[in-house]
Design an enzyme around this catalytic site. Structure first.
Site, PDB file in Angstrom:
ATOM      1  N   ILE A  60       0.825  -1.222   0.000  1.00 56.49           N
ATOM      2  CA  ILE A  60       0.000   0.000   0.000  1.00 56.49           C
ATOM      3  C   ILE A  60       0.857   1.269   0.000  1.00 56.49           C
ATOM      4  CG2 ILE A  60      -2.073  -1.010   1.033  1.00 56.49           C
ATOM      5  CD1 ILE A  60      -1.133   0.353   3.722  1.00 56.49           C
ATOM      6  N   THR A 125      -7.956   1.476  16.156  1.00 49.79           N
ATOM      7  CA  THR A 125      -7.892   0.736  17.419  1.00 49.79           C
ATOM      8  C   THR A 125      -8.168   1.619  18.641  1.00 49.79           C
ATOM      9  OG1 THR A 125      -6.275  -0.312  18.904  1.00 49.79           O
ATOM     10  CG2 THR A 125      -5.380   1.117  17.234  1.00 49.79           C
ATOM     11  N   ASP A 126      -8.647   0.999  19.698  1.00 47.13           N
ATOM     12  CA  ASP A 126      -8.858   1.731  20.961  1.00 47.13           C
ATOM     13  C   ASP A 126      -7.530   2.136  21.605  1.00 47.13           C
ATOM     14  OD1 ASP A 126      -7.975  -0.784  21.828  1.00 47.13           O
ATOM     15  OD2 ASP A 126      -9.574  -1.051  23.318  1.00 47.13           O
ATOM     16  N   GLU A 127      -6.409   1.561  21.101  1.00 46.73           N
ATOM     17  CA  GLU A 127      -5.115   1.864  21.726  1.00 46.73           C
ATOM     18  C   GLU A 127      -4.708   3.322  21.526  1.00 46.73           C
ATOM     19  OE1 GLU A 127      -2.084  -1.073  21.392  1.00 46.73           O
ATOM     20  OE2 GLU A 127      -3.560  -2.639  21.010  1.00 46.73           O
ATOM     21  N   TYR A 150       3.337   1.615  17.747  1.00 53.97           N
ATOM     22  CA  TYR A 150       2.156   1.124  17.011  1.00 53.97           C
ATOM     23  C   TYR A 150       0.976   2.071  17.207  1.00 53.97           C
ATOM     24  CZ  TYR A 150      -2.206  -1.411  16.308  1.00 53.97           C
ATOM     25  OH  TYR A 150      -3.486  -1.752  15.924  1.00 53.97           O
ATOM     26  N   LYS A 154      -1.050   4.588  14.585  1.00 55.30           N
ATOM     27  CA  LYS A 154      -2.479   4.468  14.277  1.00 55.30           C
ATOM     28  C   LYS A 154      -3.185   5.800  14.560  1.00 55.30           C
ATOM     29  CE  LYS A 154      -4.440   1.237  13.039  1.00 55.30           C
ATOM     30  NZ  LYS A 154      -4.668   0.640  11.695  1.00 55.30           N
TER      31      LYS A 154
END
Ligand code: NAD
Ligand code: TYD
Length: 336
Positions: A60, A125-127, A150, A154
């Protein structure tokens, strides 16, 4: 409806492809996937013979590949899963994480700007909210305080995607799910790693005191939420997708040992993860209100189903536990 699914050979992406083709007769799917260590065409074997499915191996981050896929497939919507998705690997080696999660997302957004699509679902993500003090739960307006390379990548990609809606009118919807589990998950994340180790009578490495809390979401419930948002989600909006099942890690590990009939003496507390978020907790009222979605699979059922799948697919586990996996395992757990 033509769906371009990036990262469709991974854990959640492949579950989404199997579900979309299995339940939506009018859907066509093109998977764009680089087949990194986490991508596996075996995950897509159940749909390989479906004439509505095609696969393109590609990165990508490569604008020319992405442009060509947009031109040839002419997607109505993009469902963007492709990412470096593991916190521990992002700590050991951040470079590919920023490359794929930020540049890759940017490249796809640019393609969607040049050749408009009806929806760009950015799977996050909730992170991104970081560790949350009890009893709070993060709603979609909660501050972003990512802790790991990470989660920072995000959070950055979420903001980038939303900026393409604000600036260029790309119909972006951002989704933030809690921890997924289920069949076909690469055995580097907590649940599949613990199941694989328990089945092999290997030690189960619990970081720190094991009292870190995660909210567990069965992967098919996540995918049903994404299908609902493709239909009824609003552009420019963020939707949390929680499993409504908060458990400390040690409890998850104990349940895996009980279900596999293995002794608790296999538990080994090891050195904690740097920057380890203590607790994730999501408020998912918005998606419930906008789409009526709610999780259908309770943890007991989902975990039993997952363990059964790993018991029946030991060959799949063996095949993904390659030299690369053993090298990663040594780097992450060796000195712990
Ligand atoms: P995964 O690691 O199992 O799969 C990632 C897939 O992306 C693989 O097939 C890989 O080959 C592909 N990929 C990686 N880099 C690529 C690139 N440069 N070009 C093309 N393809 C590439 O990940 P997953 O657990 O299925 O997660 C999917 C998405 O969901 C990610 O965006 C992740 O951040 C998000 N998410 C995951 C969870 C979870 O619990 N696993 C929870 C919430 C959100
Ligand atoms: P993980 O599955 O990596 O997801 P995330 O870090 O994205 O939430 O880890 C889930 C929890 O399990 C997290 O608190 C870290 C912990 N964990 C262990 O204790 N041991 C392990 O070997 C792994 C992989 C995770």
């Amino acid at each position: 409806m033509k769906l371009l699914v990036t990262g469709g050979a991974g854990f959640i992406g492949s579950a989404f492809v199997r579900l979309a083709l299995g339940t939506q007769p009018g859907v066509e799917v093109c998977v764009l996937d680089k087949l990194t260590y986490a991508g596996n065409l075996e995950n897509l074997e159940p749909v390989a013979g479906d004439p509505r499915y095609r696969f393109v191996r590609g990165d990508i981050c490569d604008a020319e590949t992405v442009r060509r896929v947009f031109e040839e497939f002419q997607p109505d919507a993009v469902v963007h899963f492709a990412a470096e998705s593991h916190v521990d690997r992002s700590i050991l080696e951040p470079d590919p994480v920023f490359e794929t999660n930020l540049r890759g997302t940017y490249t796809l957004l640019e393609a969607a700007r040049a050749r408009p699509v009806g929806r760009f679902l950015h799977v996050s993500t909730d992170e991104v909210y970081g560790s949350i003090e009890p009893p709070a739960e993060a709603d979609e307006a909660f501050p972003l305080r990512p802790s790991s390379p990470y989660s920072a990548s995000k959070a950055g990609s979420d903001l980038l995607a939303l900026s393409y809606h604000t600036t260029y009118g790309v119909p972006v919807t951002v989704t933030r799910a809690s921890n997924n589990y289920g069949p076909y998950q690469f055995p580097e994340k907590l649940i599949p790693l613990m199941i694989a180790n328990a089945l092999a009578d290997e030690p189960l490495p619990v970081y720190g005191d094991g009292l870190h809390v995660r909210d567990w979401l069965y992967v098919d419930d996540h995918c049903r939420a994404l299908l609902a948002l493709l239909e009824r989600g609003r552009a420019g909006e963020i939707y949390n997708i929680g499993g409504n099942c908060s458990l400390p890690n040690i409890e998850v590990v104990r349940r895996i040992l009980a279900a596999t009939g293995k002794p608790e003496s296999l538990i080994q507390h090891v050195k904690d993860r740097p920057g380890h978020d203590r607790r994730y907790a999501l408020d998912s009222a918005k998606i419930r209100a906008h789409t009526g979605w709610r999780p259908e699979v309770d943890f007991e059922t989902g975990l039993a189903e997952t363990i059964r799948w790993y018991q029946e697919h030991e060959d799949w586990v063996r095949r993904v536990q390659t030299g690369e996996y053993r090298d990663y395992y040594q780097r992450n757990y060796g000195g712990r």
